[in-house]
Design a protein around this motif. Sequence first.
Motif, PDB file in Angstrom:
ATOM      1  N   PHE B 384       0.819  -1.209   0.000  1.00  0.00           N
ATOM      2  CA  PHE B 384       0.000   0.000   0.000  1.00  0.00           C
ATOM      3  C   PHE B 384       0.854   1.261   0.000  1.00  0.00           C
ATOM      4  CE2 PHE B 384      -2.425   3.453   1.841  1.00  0.00           C
ATOM      5  CZ  PHE B 384      -3.459   3.501   0.923  1.00  0.00           C
ATOM      6  N   LEU B 386       3.719   1.689  -1.355  1.00  0.00           N
ATOM      7  CA  LEU B 386       4.212   1.922  -2.722  1.00  0.00           C
ATOM      8  C   LEU B 386       3.087   2.418  -3.630  1.00  0.00           C
ATOM      9  CD1 LEU B 386       6.468  -1.257  -3.048  1.00  0.00           C
ATOM     10  CD2 LEU B 386       7.227   1.094  -2.678  1.00  0.00           C
ATOM     11  N   LYS B 387       1.905   1.816  -3.469  1.00  0.00           N
ATOM     12  CA  LYS B 387       0.768   2.248  -4.292  1.00  0.00           C
ATOM     13  C   LYS B 387       0.411   3.700  -4.002  1.00  0.00           C
ATOM     14  CE  LYS B 387      -2.662  -0.756  -3.984  1.00  0.00           C
ATOM     15  NZ  LYS B 387      -3.622  -1.860  -4.110  1.00  0.00           N
ATOM     16  N   SER B 388       0.512   4.067  -2.743  1.00  0.00           N
ATOM     17  CA  SER B 388       0.139   5.438  -2.391  1.00  0.00           C
ATOM     18  C   SER B 388       1.160   6.443  -2.907  1.00  0.00           C
ATOM     19  CB  SER B 388      -0.037   5.576  -0.880  1.00  0.00           C
ATOM     20  OG  SER B 388       1.208   5.562  -0.215  1.00  0.00           O
ATOM     21  N   ARG B 389       2.252   5.945  -3.499  1.00  0.00           N
ATOM     22  CA  ARG B 389       3.205   6.840  -4.169  1.00  0.00           C
ATOM     23  C   ARG B 389       3.074   6.732  -5.681  1.00  0.00           C
ATOM     24  NH1 ARG B 389       2.783   9.062   0.266  1.00  0.00           N
ATOM     25  NH2 ARG B 389       4.451   8.926   1.805  1.00  0.00           N
ATOM     26  N   GLY B 390       1.987   6.109  -6.133  1.00  0.00           N
ATOM     27  CA  GLY B 390       1.701   6.082  -7.568  1.00  0.00           C
ATOM     28  C   GLY B 390       2.230   4.858  -8.290  1.00  0.00           C
ATOM     29  N   ILE B 391       2.796   3.916  -7.544  1.00  0.00           N
ATOM     30  CA  ILE B 391       3.347   2.715  -8.179  1.00  0.00           C
ATOM     31  C   ILE B 391       2.238   1.669  -8.291  1.00  0.00           C
ATOM     32  CG2 ILE B 391       5.060   0.867  -7.934  1.00  0.00           C
ATOM     33  CD1 ILE B 391       6.786   2.999  -6.382  1.00  0.00           C
ATOM     34  N   PRO B 392       1.970   1.181  -9.507  1.00  0.00           N
ATOM     35  CA  PRO B 392       0.861   0.238  -9.671  1.00  0.00           C
ATOM     36  C   PRO B 392       1.099  -1.059  -8.890  1.00  0.00           C
ATOM     37  CG  PRO B 392       1.734   0.931 -11.817  1.00  0.00           C
ATOM     38  CD  PRO B 392       2.648   1.466 -10.785  1.00  0.00           C
ATOM     39  N   GLU B 393       0.000  -1.683  -8.547  1.00  0.00           N
ATOM     40  CA  GLU B 393       0.017  -2.905  -7.732  1.00  0.00           C
ATOM     41  C   GLU B 393       1.018  -3.955  -8.215  1.00  0.00           C
ATOM     42  OE1 GLU B 393      -2.980  -3.960  -5.517  1.00  0.00           O
ATOM     43  OE2 GLU B 393      -2.060  -5.904  -5.123  1.00  0.00           O
ATOM     44  N   ARG B 395       3.628  -3.752 -10.137  1.00  0.00           N
ATOM     45  CA  ARG B 395       5.032  -3.353 -10.012  1.00  0.00           C
ATOM     46  C   ARG B 395       5.451  -3.336  -8.556  1.00  0.00           C
ATOM     47  NH1 ARG B 395       7.444   1.403 -13.157  1.00  0.00           N
ATOM     48  NH2 ARG B 395       9.199  -0.015 -13.282  1.00  0.00           N
ATOM     49  N   LEU B 399       8.475  -5.496  -7.215  1.00  0.00           N
ATOM     50  CA  LEU B 399       9.595  -4.844  -6.531  1.00  0.00           C
ATOM     51  C   LEU B 399       9.878  -5.529  -5.191  1.00  0.00           C
ATOM     52  CD1 LEU B 399      11.597  -2.444  -6.434  1.00  0.00           C
ATOM     53  CD2 LEU B 399       9.814  -1.141  -5.278  1.00  0.00           C
ATOM     54  N   VAL B 436       9.756  -6.055 -12.758  1.00  0.00           N
ATOM     55  CA  VAL B 436       9.778  -4.671 -12.274  1.00  0.00           C
ATOM     56  C   VAL B 436       9.831  -3.698 -13.444  1.00  0.00           C
ATOM     57  CG1 VAL B 436      11.051  -3.002 -10.887  1.00  0.00           C
ATOM     58  CG2 VAL B 436      10.864  -5.354 -10.119  1.00  0.00           C
TER      59      VAL B 436
END
Lengths: 248, 437
Positions: B384, B386-393, B395, B399, B436
């Motif tokens: 979450f 990472l997602k909240s920084r705009g990175i899609p699920e 990826r 990662l 990635v």
Amino acid sequence: MLEINRLRAGYGEAEILKGISLTVKPGEIHGIMGPNGHGKSTMSKILIGHPAYAVTGGGVTFNGKNLLEMPPEKRALEGMFLAYQYPVEIPGVNNAEFLRMAYNEKRKHEKLEPVDPLDFDELLNAKMKFLGMDSRFKERAVNEGFSGGEKKKNEILQMALLEPKVAILDEIDSGLDIDALKVVAEGVNKLAGPGNSLMIITHYPRILQYIKPHHVHVLIRGKIVRSGGMDLAEELETTGYDSYLKEK
Amino acid sequence: MAPGEPIVKDSPFFAALDCFVQKAEFRAVNEASLARIMEIGGLPGRKHEMFTFVRIRPHIDTPFQPKFGVDSLSCNTVRRLVYHGCEKSFLVIGDGVFYPGLSDISAVREELTVRPLIDAMTEVGQRLRDAAAATNDITAAMNGAFCSGGLAIGVKAGTKLSAPLQIIVYSTSANERLNATFPAVTLDLGEGAKAVVIVKTAGEAGAYLSNALFDLRLGVAATLDWAFIQSDDAAAIHLANIRMTAQKYARFSGVTACKGSRMTRQHHECRLQGEGAELSLSGVTILEKKEEAHHYVRVHHEAPRCQSRQHFKNILSDNGHSSVDSCVTVHPDAQLTDSNQLVNNLMLSPDATADNKPWLSIYADDVKCTHGATIGKIDEDQIFYLKSRGIPEERARALLTTSFAQSVIAAIPQVDAALDARDMLIGKLEAKGFGVN
Ligand SMILES: Nc1ncnc2c1ncn2[C@@H]1O[C@H](COP(=O)(O)OP(=O)(O)O)[C@@H](O)[C@H]1O
Ligand SMILES: [Mg+2]
């Protein structure tokens, strides 16, 4: 920019937010104040789409779009940002690589080419220098083993890189000594401008001396019980929340 | 030792012995090993303590053809397996036999001695025989029973290898039979010697049985940085025994990166025999489909003030099955032992199995020993964040999955070998949509 309309939400059965309404216009700084455990972090996490919470009523629009229907990564790309009260540690993921990945996702969203790694490194160095962060935090794993203050600086670093439209800063002053607080506040003020808005969440008014809000709200038991200007923050500095807690 | 099932005379194992053409130099080792197989009660069944998590029998008691030497192995095939930085410091074993003509050690020729094992048996025969007579491991005994070739390597006291030494262990596959190869490698580091040695096992597409033995001896204050890149074909049976002894202040630092296969099993037996010796052993394995990879590790602290660190990481998808059975034994004289063992498993599928048994056997009182094992999924809070920084699920998941393996891969002491391990392991994840990039 952001319109919260009678928002009700909670964890499973427990309702934490009991009808919050708040309008944040471009360029505005809002201070959200209240004692611990009254729903400030819950509100901020709901706004960025944390899956642990269920919205039970009301709505939120962000630039005219239904925010609650957007997946979290979309909200971030559209310009919502939360500097977490408790940022998670991600062992094994290099901080600089993570930052570049997030930065490039944003560029992709804006239909731009990925940044040249060397250019990004320069950009990152400049931002870190400004925030007084040692460059070794680039090579560390994301937040792993960072002190409380270092984690907060890493959050602000992300904000500085991603330049969000609405940034929610949840207890950004906790864990920071006064010098670090001044640096962070300076960084935040630099990012504030006519095109973007800030929500400064705090239970302790001190930070509002450094990041001056246009509006101040008191959040008690999941409701905004009073709104005002900077004078309200000053009043709370002397009186505390006791009078609000007694009211039923 | 739990009794195994006796080897019956008409078993495939004996059929292989029948057609085995023994070389005189290896007779003593072959015979000691065969005697040991009989002594330990034949082929291990499921209750055998050494194979608690591994069904080894079908992979041993199977029709196979002992093979010595390749029918053909081209320079081009070999070249593709040589790491950048080892172009003038690599040795090739093809189907169990050392090929000087395919090897090149011009960069380090003055710094070490390399001989075909068959020419070195007068010196190392006795130790291989003693080890064969003492082993409890059927796969090691099997290597000894059929061993007919390999390498003897020595690095003289005080010498530091100026380039990493690569040992390529290559197997060929045949349609009509299961090729089986049994090379042995002895490596001796003299006092204060230093070397980086990388083993890479690989082979033709298809089934084969590769059963190699490595006998590593570190003299006083010698340093060995060791990596083992297991990149055999998915249909191969990979068995390896790695024995290591370390004298005073010697330091062994090993990484084993396993791609896994139909059956992959490695047995590390490490003895810290001199005061202050140090061992670090880490492993990374990524499995999919019905692949297996098993680590059996025995570390013996036999002298005071030795240190051992173990860290194994496994990523399992589909029906993958891994195990880590690792025991640290602290002998009575080994006061001030400092050891730890850690196994981390990342489960990407509910149908995968990770067996873990890190354990201790302590006969000294003043020691610091820790051990632990974790089995987990990807942390949803991290996803979450990472997602909240705009990175899609997807990826974000990729990662976190790749970075789980990366810390062990990064410990591989040679850049190109680390890249190879990365491609080999992370490549499997990328093929499953965990890419990635
Ligand atoms: N993970 C959780 N599960 C259940 N209840 C929670 C959880 N996190 C917070 N709460 C509850 O929600 C309420 C509001 O918490 P929070 O939003 O963190 O308050 P604040 O940020 O104002 O201090 C508290 O009563 C807290 O105990
Ligand atoms: Mg809070």
